[in-house]
Design a protein around this motif. Structure first.
Motif, PDB file in Angstrom:
ATOM      1  N   ILE A 134       0.815  -1.210   0.000  1.00  0.00           N
ATOM      2  CA  ILE A 134       0.000   0.000   0.000  1.00  0.00           C
ATOM      3  C   ILE A 134       0.850   1.261   0.000  1.00  0.00           C
ATOM      4  N   ASN A 135       2.147   1.148  -0.065  1.00  0.00           N
ATOM      5  CA  ASN A 135       3.027   2.310  -0.021  1.00  0.00           C
ATOM      6  C   ASN A 135       4.038   2.264  -1.158  1.00  0.00           C
ATOM      7  N   TRP A 136       4.455   3.461  -1.576  1.00  0.00           N
ATOM      8  CA  TRP A 136       5.515   3.528  -2.567  1.00  0.00           C
ATOM      9  C   TRP A 136       6.809   2.973  -1.989  1.00  0.00           C
ATOM     10  N   PRO A 137       7.572   2.273  -2.787  1.00  0.00           N
ATOM     11  CA  PRO A 137       8.865   1.776  -2.290  1.00  0.00           C
ATOM     12  C   PRO A 137       9.834   2.933  -2.068  1.00  0.00           C
ATOM     13  N   GLN A 138      10.866   2.647  -1.359  1.00  0.00           N
ATOM     14  CA  GLN A 138      11.869   3.669  -1.072  1.00  0.00           C
ATOM     15  C   GLN A 138      12.652   4.013  -2.339  1.00  0.00           C
ATOM     16  N   ASP A 139      12.848   5.297  -2.553  1.00  0.00           N
ATOM     17  CA  ASP A 139      13.624   5.746  -3.708  1.00  0.00           C
ATOM     18  C   ASP A 139      15.096   5.438  -3.474  1.00  0.00           C
ATOM     19  N   SER A 140      15.696   4.751  -4.421  1.00  0.00           N
ATOM     20  CA  SER A 140      17.103   4.370  -4.262  1.00  0.00           C
ATOM     21  C   SER A 140      18.065   5.519  -4.562  1.00  0.00           C
ATOM     22  N   PHE A 141      17.557   6.584  -5.174  1.00  0.00           N
ATOM     23  CA  PHE A 141      18.434   7.698  -5.531  1.00  0.00           C
ATOM     24  C   PHE A 141      18.349   8.802  -4.481  1.00  0.00           C
ATOM     25  N   THR A 142      19.512   9.193  -3.988  1.00  0.00           N
ATOM     26  CA  THR A 142      19.609  10.300  -3.048  1.00  0.00           C
ATOM     27  C   THR A 142      20.650  11.274  -3.584  1.00  0.00           C
ATOM     28  N   PRO A 143      20.216  12.457  -4.013  1.00  0.00           N
ATOM     29  CA  PRO A 143      21.195  13.402  -4.575  1.00  0.00           C
ATOM     30  C   PRO A 143      22.198  13.834  -3.524  1.00  0.00           C
ATOM     31  N   SER A 144      23.409  13.997  -3.950  1.00  0.00           N
ATOM     32  CA  SER A 144      24.473  14.433  -3.037  1.00  0.00           C
ATOM     33  C   SER A 144      25.006  15.776  -3.510  1.00  0.00           C
ATOM     34  N   GLY A 145      25.303  16.633  -2.557  1.00  0.00           N
ATOM     35  CA  GLY A 145      25.844  17.935  -2.924  1.00  0.00           C
ATOM     36  C   GLY A 145      24.767  18.854  -3.479  1.00  0.00           C
ATOM     37  N   ILE A 166       6.974   3.756 -11.289  1.00  0.00           N
ATOM     38  CA  ILE A 166       6.318   3.109 -12.419  1.00  0.00           C
ATOM     39  C   ILE A 166       6.267   1.595 -12.200  1.00  0.00           C
ATOM     40  N   GLN A 167       7.367   1.038 -11.718  1.00  0.00           N
ATOM     41  CA  GLN A 167       7.430  -0.405 -11.496  1.00  0.00           C
ATOM     42  C   GLN A 167       6.541  -0.858 -10.339  1.00  0.00           C
ATOM     43  N   ALA A 168       6.270   0.044  -9.386  1.00  0.00           N
ATOM     44  CA  ALA A 168       5.464  -0.324  -8.222  1.00  0.00           C
ATOM     45  C   ALA A 168       3.964  -0.227  -8.481  1.00  0.00           C
ATOM     46  N   LEU A 169       3.567   0.427  -9.540  1.00  0.00           N
ATOM     47  CA  LEU A 169       2.144   0.655  -9.784  1.00  0.00           C
ATOM     48  C   LEU A 169       1.307  -0.625  -9.861  1.00  0.00           C
ATOM     49  N   PRO A 170       1.715  -1.656 -10.603  1.00  0.00           N
ATOM     50  CA  PRO A 170       0.862  -2.852 -10.682  1.00  0.00           C
ATOM     51  C   PRO A 170       0.531  -3.448  -9.321  1.00  0.00           C
ATOM     52  N   THR A 171       1.505  -3.455  -8.410  1.00  0.00           N
ATOM     53  CA  THR A 171       1.249  -4.005  -7.073  1.00  0.00           C
ATOM     54  C   THR A 171       0.334  -3.094  -6.273  1.00  0.00           C
TER      55      THR A 171
END
Length: 292
Positions: A134-145, A166-171
């Motif tokens: 029921i929740n969006w997965p954690q974003d793997s990208f974290t901007p630095s600087g 986009i990949q999490a939408l079907p679930t």
């Protein structure tokens, strides 16, 4: 016998005749006034009939209402007799009733029903906030600087939503009727647009007004639908539809049917929104379909 005695009318004076004729025309014959017909008979017959009709309508409405209430009560008691059937009814109604707003709040955000009517809603259920279904997965990208062109998301899409969403939408759609409803709408619209001719280059606002704003926005709308449909289905026909629409927008420079069209400026840069909408359409197509 004298002449007067032999001709009795010979001594009649004309002024007397004229006087009698004048009285006749001044006071013509008037027929006697007709007596009005008596309506008492019809009132005595019509009023009782009208009263009977009104009473019958009232009695019929009361009886029908009571029967309807009794039927609803029987149906509710019968439906609650089996837990399995009640759960099925809840699931069905939640998928339809629960996804439509019933109003807006002070910030004009949609407000959804929160009734405790067991005919449509079951008891509230507390779920784990970290439940991935029921929740969006954690974003793997974290901007630095500091943000900059050298410090951006490595994968695509980068606009509107990242690839992980986009990949999490079907679930997520399996447990969220609201998301599922929007997915159905987008896919139906995309299918409709794909079967239509390409957007026509029309100066609906006039060359000196809003120019081609509406056609430009329609191009962007179609591109978003086509790109989403491809990311969901991997069907390359959506890429073909996107390419066809982009090529059509480029070919507007060759359109000589529109008065005021400048072949050197077919996107009507004099009205900046026209160019902005078309630029957004090409940017979404480039970003969302970059890997394909």
């Amino acid at each position: 016998m004298s002449y007067a005695e032999h001709r009795p009318l010979g001594d009649v004076r004309y002024n007397q005749i004229n006087a009698s004729s004048s009285n006749y025309y001044d006071n013509p014959y008037q027929p006697p006034a007709r007596k009005p017909k008596s309506r008492r008979k019809w009132l005595l017959i019509g009023l009782p009939i009208l009263l009977i009709v009104v009473i019958a309508a009232i009695v019929g409405g009361v009886v029908g209402s009571r029967k309807s209430n009794n039927g609803s009560s029987s149906s509710s008691s019968g439906g609650n007799s089996g837990q399995g059937s009640a759960d099925g009814a809840h699931s069905s109604l939640l998928g339809v009733t629960g996804r439509f707003p019933i109003g807006t709040d002070a910030y004009f955000m949609p407000v959804y029903p929160s009734t405790t009517d067991t005919a449509a809603y079951g008891p509230p259920t507390v779920v784990n906030a970290n439940n991935p279904s029921i929740n969006w997965p954690q974003d793997s990208f974290t901007p630095s600087g500091e943000p900059g062109l050298a410090n951006i998301r490595p994968d695509r899409p980068r606009l509107i939503a990242g690839k992980y969403k986009i990949q999490a939408l079907p679930t997520l759609m399996q447990g969220d009727p609201y998301l599922k409803q929007w997915d159905d709408i987008i896919m139906k619209n995309a299918t409709f647009y794909k079967d239509q001719p390409s957007v026509v280059h029309v100066f609906d606002g006039g060359p000196s007004g809003s120019g081609i704003l509406d056609p430009a926005r329609e191009v962007k709308q179609r591109i978003k639908h086509f790109a989403y449909a491809y990311l969901k289905t991997s069907d390359t026909s959506w890429i073909d539809a996107t390419y066809r629409e982009l090529q059509n927008a480029i070919s507007w420079a060759d359109d000589t049917s529109q008065a005021g069209n400048d072949p050197t400026d077919p996107w009507n840069s004099a009205h900046f929104l026209d160019t902005a909408e078309l630029t957004a359409a090409f940017a979404i197509a480039y970003d969302w379909l970059y890997d394909h």
